[in-house]
Write a protein that holds these residues in place. Structure first.
Motif, PDB file in Angstrom:
ATOM      1  N   VAL A   1       1.630   4.375 -24.393  1.00  0.00           N
ATOM      2  CA  VAL A   1       2.040   4.438 -22.993  1.00  0.00           C
ATOM      3  C   VAL A   1       0.901   3.883 -22.139  1.00  0.00           C
ATOM      4  O   VAL A   1      -0.237   4.337 -22.259  1.00  0.00           O
ATOM      5  N   ILE A   2       1.211   2.872 -21.334  1.00  0.00           N
ATOM      6  CA  ILE A   2       0.214   2.269 -20.444  1.00  0.00           C
ATOM      7  C   ILE A   2       0.719   2.396 -19.016  1.00  0.00           C
ATOM      8  O   ILE A   2       1.774   1.871 -18.668  1.00  0.00           O
ATOM      9  N   SER A   3      -0.040   3.110 -18.198  1.00  0.00           N
ATOM     10  CA  SER A   3       0.337   3.269 -16.804  1.00  0.00           C
ATOM     11  C   SER A   3      -0.854   2.973 -15.905  1.00  0.00           C
ATOM     12  O   SER A   3      -1.943   2.626 -16.373  1.00  0.00           O
ATOM     13  N   GLY A   4      -0.630   3.111 -14.609  1.00  0.00           N
ATOM     14  CA  GLY A   4      -1.672   2.827 -13.639  1.00  0.00           C
ATOM     15  C   GLY A   4      -1.043   2.607 -12.279  1.00  0.00           C
ATOM     16  O   GLY A   4       0.167   2.427 -12.167  1.00  0.00           O
ATOM     17  N   PRO A   5      -1.840   2.598 -11.232  1.00  0.00           N
ATOM     18  CA  PRO A   5      -1.302   2.356  -9.895  1.00  0.00           C
ATOM     19  C   PRO A   5      -0.840   0.919  -9.740  1.00  0.00           C
ATOM     20  O   PRO A   5      -1.199   0.041 -10.549  1.00  0.00           O
ATOM     21  N   THR A   6      -0.031   0.675  -8.730  1.00  0.00           N
ATOM     22  CA  THR A   6       0.425  -0.684  -8.476  1.00  0.00           C
ATOM     23  C   THR A   6      -0.766  -1.619  -8.299  1.00  0.00           C
ATOM     24  O   THR A   6      -1.748  -1.285  -7.639  1.00  0.00           O
ATOM     25  N   GLY A   7      -0.706  -2.764  -8.953  1.00  0.00           N
ATOM     26  CA  GLY A   7      -1.768  -3.750  -8.822  1.00  0.00           C
ATOM     27  C   GLY A   7      -2.940  -3.576  -9.754  1.00  0.00           C
ATOM     28  O   GLY A   7      -3.917  -4.335  -9.664  1.00  0.00           O
ATOM     29  N   ALA A   8      -2.905  -2.619 -10.678  1.00  0.00           N
ATOM     30  CA  ALA A   8      -4.054  -2.367 -11.549  1.00  0.00           C
ATOM     31  C   ALA A   8      -4.115  -3.301 -12.752  1.00  0.00           C
ATOM     32  O   ALA A   8      -5.157  -3.419 -13.394  1.00  0.00           O
ATOM     33  N   GLY A   9      -3.003  -3.954 -13.104  1.00  0.00           N
ATOM     34  CA  GLY A   9      -3.000  -4.878 -14.234  1.00  0.00           C
ATOM     35  C   GLY A   9      -2.351  -4.352 -15.492  1.00  0.00           C
ATOM     36  O   GLY A   9      -2.565  -4.879 -16.578  1.00  0.00           O
ATOM     37  N   LYS A  10      -1.503  -3.330 -15.368  1.00  0.00           N
ATOM     38  CA  LYS A  10      -0.893  -2.727 -16.557  1.00  0.00           C
ATOM     39  C   LYS A  10       0.085  -3.666 -17.257  1.00  0.00           C
ATOM     40  O   LYS A  10       0.215  -3.639 -18.482  1.00  0.00           O
ATOM     41  N   THR A  11       0.769  -4.527 -16.490  1.00  0.00           N
ATOM     42  CA  THR A  11       1.723  -5.459 -17.110  1.00  0.00           C
ATOM     43  C   THR A  11       1.008  -6.442 -18.020  1.00  0.00           C
ATOM     44  O   THR A  11       1.424  -6.682 -19.168  1.00  0.00           O
ATOM     45  N   ARG A  12      -0.072  -7.004 -17.526  1.00  0.00           N
ATOM     46  CA  ARG A  12      -0.850  -7.962 -18.321  1.00  0.00           C
ATOM     47  C   ARG A  12      -1.401  -7.301 -19.578  1.00  0.00           C
ATOM     48  O   ARG A  12      -1.354  -7.871 -20.674  1.00  0.00           O
TER      49      ARG A  12
ATOM     50  N   SER B  87      -6.766  -5.696  -3.813  1.00  0.00           N
ATOM     51  CA  SER B  87      -5.816  -6.348  -4.712  1.00  0.00           C
ATOM     52  C   SER B  87      -4.381  -6.140  -4.237  1.00  0.00           C
ATOM     53  O   SER B  87      -3.563  -7.063  -4.259  1.00  0.00           O
ATOM     54  N   ILE B  88      -4.078  -4.931  -3.794  1.00  0.00           N
ATOM     55  CA  ILE B  88      -2.732  -4.624  -3.304  1.00  0.00           C
ATOM     56  C   ILE B  88      -2.422  -5.427  -2.049  1.00  0.00           C
ATOM     57  O   ILE B  88      -1.327  -5.984  -1.894  1.00  0.00           O
ATOM     58  N   ASP B  89      -3.378  -5.493  -1.131  1.00  0.00           N
ATOM     59  CA  ASP B  89      -3.164  -6.233   0.115  1.00  0.00           C
ATOM     60  C   ASP B  89      -2.842  -7.699  -0.166  1.00  0.00           C
ATOM     61  O   ASP B  89      -1.927  -8.278   0.439  1.00  0.00           O
ATOM     62  N   LEU B  90      -3.596  -8.305  -1.081  1.00  0.00           N
ATOM     63  CA  LEU B  90      -3.343  -9.703  -1.423  1.00  0.00           C
ATOM     64  C   LEU B  90      -1.988  -9.853  -2.102  1.00  0.00           C
ATOM     65  O   LEU B  90      -1.250 -10.810  -1.834  1.00  0.00           O
ATOM     66  N   ARG B  91      -1.663  -8.932  -2.957  1.00  0.00           N
ATOM     67  CA  ARG B  91      -0.381  -8.987  -3.657  1.00  0.00           C
ATOM     68  C   ARG B  91       0.780  -8.935  -2.670  1.00  0.00           C
ATOM     69  O   ARG B  91       1.780  -9.648  -2.831  1.00  0.00           O
TER      70      ARG B  91
ATOM     71  N   THR C 144     -13.653   3.651   6.132  1.00  0.00           N
ATOM     72  CA  THR C 144     -14.025   2.431   6.856  1.00  0.00           C
ATOM     73  C   THR C 144     -13.266   1.209   6.347  1.00  0.00           C
ATOM     74  O   THR C 144     -13.553   0.092   6.764  1.00  0.00           O
ATOM     75  N   TYR C 145     -12.303   1.442   5.439  1.00  0.00           N
ATOM     76  CA  TYR C 145     -11.577   0.308   4.865  1.00  0.00           C
ATOM     77  C   TYR C 145     -10.718  -0.385   5.916  1.00  0.00           C
ATOM     78  O   TYR C 145      -9.995   0.265   6.677  1.00  0.00           O
ATOM     79  N   ARG C 146     -10.782  -1.695   5.944  1.00  0.00           N
ATOM     80  CA  ARG C 146      -9.942  -2.501   6.823  1.00  0.00           C
ATOM     81  C   ARG C 146      -9.336  -3.637   6.002  1.00  0.00           C
ATOM     82  O   ARG C 146     -10.043  -4.332   5.277  1.00  0.00           O
ATOM     83  N   SER C 147      -8.048  -3.797   6.141  1.00  0.00           N
ATOM     84  CA  SER C 147      -7.372  -4.875   5.427  1.00  0.00           C
ATOM     85  C   SER C 147      -7.824  -6.230   5.975  1.00  0.00           C
ATOM     86  O   SER C 147      -7.911  -6.415   7.193  1.00  0.00           O
TER      87      SER C 147
END
Length: 422
Positions: free
Chosen positions: A39-50, A257-261, A395-398
């Motif tokens: 079982v391979i999981s992870g948050p969106t954009g982490a690279g689990k599909t690859r 990574s999510i923002d770019l996606r 302090t994160y800003r997209s």
């Protein structure tokens, strides 16, 4: 990103009680008592599909999608569905099996995924469940809760009972209805989780009791082991020998990574926007069912409806407001995923920022050799690490990379003018 966080004491205890004897550890997977499932999981954009694709290629595996949106035909870009070439290289299951107007649930997924797993094993291939839908994977691993099924009459009646609240956006009133019917825990549901609210009312109408009255095949506080009175650790008996991995990386890195996606999904007007437009064209509305509640699709449908109400027009400001909302909702979803899987003790957390080759090889070695299952320090991400990033996140800003200014969205606005002026 080349490509998350176990407490060492917990995992040493887990493997001490779950590993086979030294003699059994030297045997190939086919010789052990249970069939092994990855079982391979992870948050969106982490690279689990690859990662799942690479592991499947090396182990002669087949991938069972544990994604609540990839089941739908035509919802390709917004669900980050594997490409046609990737699906040709590795067999995939539970992708493109439903029309977008249909609903899908954890219970149906359990049935379909277990059936697919047995078919893969019957061909002597390795089942690899990959996806980020936490409830789907929990039931897949531990089994389906013993909750009564609803008759078609009750399902239809409940749908009608809640439809008016849903159509008019009266979430709190609908929650009050279900709570008064017998499930006060409905107040703990995330806002607009209509599918869970509807299912709760179906269970009440079918049995007279709330969902919490029925036994679960796992302990929600600690899914892997239970402490007995003599202090010994009792193993939860599972149907398969599961090897579960959760990909995680520093949250700021993940958010970028999510923002770019999100930008990439909108840059090509034949992508998410086109798919959302199709959902509207076939008569669906945002939040109507599982497909239209999906992150990305709901926001895109709402934006396109606004454009249609404006005669097929949108200003750059309106587009950027939509993009910002899409990115924010996606990041918040990844945060909820991290919180969910932090409490799933069966998963080892792997640092997705480490070299891809090392991660893929570790998982393959763990599959072949039970003694090599414990993730090495060089690849492990501590679960606590994800809790200690609040200062950076405040302090994160997209920072958009594709849509920096008004000129960058001109082609999108032109497409809206041509297609949404209906």
């Amino acid at each position: 990103m080349q490509f998350g966080c176990g407490r060492r004491a917990v995992w040493k205890s887990f493997f001490h009680h779950h590993l086979p004897s030294p003699a059994a550890a030297s045997l190939p997977p086919s010789a052990t008592t249970k069939n092994r499932v990855i079982v391979i999981s992870g948050p969106t954009g982490a690279g689990k599909t690859r990662l799942a694709l690479e592991v499947a290629k090396r182990l002669s595996g087949e991938i069972i999608s544990a994604d609540s949106v990839q089941v739908y035909l035509g919802l390709d870009v917004g669900s980050a569905k594997p490409s046609a070439s990737e699906r040709a290289a590795v067999p995939h299951h539970l992708i493109d099996i439903l029309h977008a107007s249909e609903d899908y649930s954890a219970g149906v997924f359990f049935r379909d995924a277990r059936r697919a797993t047995d078919h893969v094993l019957a061909r002597s291939h390795v089942p690899i469940a990959a996806g980020g839908t936490g409830l789907y994977l929990r039931w897949y691993i531990y089994g389906k809760p013993d909750v009564p099924q609803s008759s078609m009459d009750i399902t239809s009646a409940v749908w009608s009972e809640l439809a008016h609240f849903r159509e008019t956006g009266r979430w709190e009133e609908a929650v009050d209805l279900v709570a008064s019917a017998g499930d006060p825990k409905a107040r703990d549901l995330s806002v607009n989780n209509w599918s869970r609210l509807r299912r709760s009312l179906e269970i009440i109408r079918s049995s007279g009791s709330p969902p919490s009255a029925f036994s679960l095949p796992y302990n929600q506080q600690q899914h892997v082991t239970d402490s007995s009175t003599d202090g010994n650790c009792q193993t939860k008996e599972l149907d398969y020998d599961f090897l579960c991995f959760f990909l995680a990386c520093p949250r700021v890195q993940l958010y970028r990574s999510i923002d770019l996606r999100c930008e990439e999904m909108l840059a090509d007007t034949g992508g998410l926007l086109s798919e959302a437009s199709w959902l509207l064209d076939i008569g669906l509305s945002p939040g109507m069912n599982s497909a239209t509640c999906a992150i990305g699709y709901r926001q895109a449908m709402e934006y396109l409806l606004q454009c249609r109400h404006n005669g097929g027009r949108s200003s750059p400001q309106e587009f950027f407001e939509f993009l910002t909302k899409f990115q924010t909702v996606s990041r918040n979803f990844s945060k909820r995923q991290m919180t969910w899987f932090r409490n799933e003790k069966i998963y080892q957390w792997v640092d997705a920022s480490q070299p891809f080759e090392a991660i893929a090889q570790f998982i393959c070695d763990a599959y072949h050799d039970s003694a090599a299952r414990l993730v090495p320090d060089s690849l492990e991400m501590k679960r606590e690490t994800c809790r200690h990033e609040s200062r950076d996140l405040k302090t994160y800003r997209s920072e958009n990379r594709l849509f920096r200014g008004d000129d960058d969205c001109c082609h999108v606005l032109d497409w809206i003018t041509k297609t949404q002026g209906k």
